[in-house]
Write an enzyme that holds these catalytic residues in place. Structure first.
Site, short mmCIF file in Angstrom:
data_model
loop_
_atom_site.label_atom_id
_atom_site.label_comp_id
_atom_site.label_asym_id
_atom_site.label_seq_id
_atom_site.Cartn_x
_atom_site.Cartn_y
_atom_site.Cartn_z
N SER A 108 -18.30 33.21 1.37
CA SER A 108 -17.29 32.56 0.51
C SER A 108 -17.83 32.28 -0.66
CB SER A 108 -17.12 31.33 1.26
OG SER A 108 -15.87 30.54 0.64
N ASP B 202 -6.57 35.22 6.22
CA ASP B 202 -7.25 34.16 5.26
C ASP B 202 -6.20 33.87 4.24
OD1 ASP B 202 -9.20 32.65 3.56
OD2 ASP B 202 -10.63 34.44 3.44
N HIS C 271 -10.53 32.46 7.33
CA HIS C 271 -11.58 32.25 6.47
C HIS C 271 -12.92 32.18 7.29
CE1 HIS C 271 -13.16 31.89 2.36
NE2 HIS C 271 -13.73 31.04 2.65
#
Length: 214
Positions: free
Chosen positions: A111, A161, A192
């Site tokens: 991320s 996501d 995610h």
């Protein structure tokens, strides 16, 4: 040979003590609100005999840390991303020069960390051996990356996501392939968070692209 661990203020270094040696150590970069311990369980699963250096982002964020700031609308703060990337490149260069890193590392980012890892590829790919980008966004969506000449890159996205659009992983893949990177991309049936199969996919990719020396 037993592993050795150095725990400092902002990073954790593990020498796995593998006598045959790995092609490259891992350089771990956590997600927003995390810290240098977050990705260690993943690494101990996908590459238990590999050296790794896990660092903490320099920006205080939510209940933890991040590698760069976001704007109030959660869009990327490209100015801060560039600044923080420059600092990380200096850190990587110093770690290689002093032997903290024994060879050019494989960046492994999740991320916020994946975006920053991609930013390192954009700014200074000569410092790294490859990259694992989990849920990335492009750090420079309107620009070309430098020549990457077969640099191995693993990209994974979640088809459910809500923090990413389907076009995000496509853009990241196209940008890197255009510059000659050896890109492997997976879109997994998850959000995610990591998919149950993700660790095995990363581990198999690492062993394929960066096998142990003997």
């Amino acid at each position: 040979m037993e592993s050795s661990v150095r725990q400092l203020n902002r990073f954790r270094y593990v020498d796995a003590g593998n006598q045959t040696g790995a092609a490259a150590p891992l350089f771990l970069m956590h997600g927003s609100g995390g810290n240098e311990n977050d990705l260690i369980p993943l690494v101990e699963s996908v590459g238990p005999n590999r050296d790794y250096l896990s660092i903490r982002g320099a920006v205080e964020w939510e209940a933890g840390f991040a590698f760069f700031k976001r704007n109030d609308d959660r869009s990327l703060d490209y100015v801060d991303l560039s600044y923080q990337t420059s600092r990380l490149c200096e850190f990587l260069a110093s770690a290689l020069e002093t032997g903290v890193l024994k060879s050019k590392p494989i960046l492994l980012g999740f991320s916020n960390g994946a975006i920053t890892a991609a930013s390192i590829l954009f700014r200074a790919p000569f410092l790294v051996a490859g990259a694992v980008l989990i849920r990335p966004l492009s750090p420079a969506p309107d620009d070309d990356f430098p020549e990457l000449a077969g640099l191995p890159v693993f990209i994974s996205a979640g088809e459910k996501d809500t923090r990413r659009s389907p076009d995000d992983v496509k853009l990241m893949t196209v940008q890197l392939e255009k510059c000659g990177a050896d890109v492997t991309t997976y879109v997994l049936p998850t959000g995610h968070d990591l998919h149950d199969d993700e660790g095995k996919l990363i581990g198999d990719w690492l062993q394929s692209k960066f096998p142990f020396a003997g």
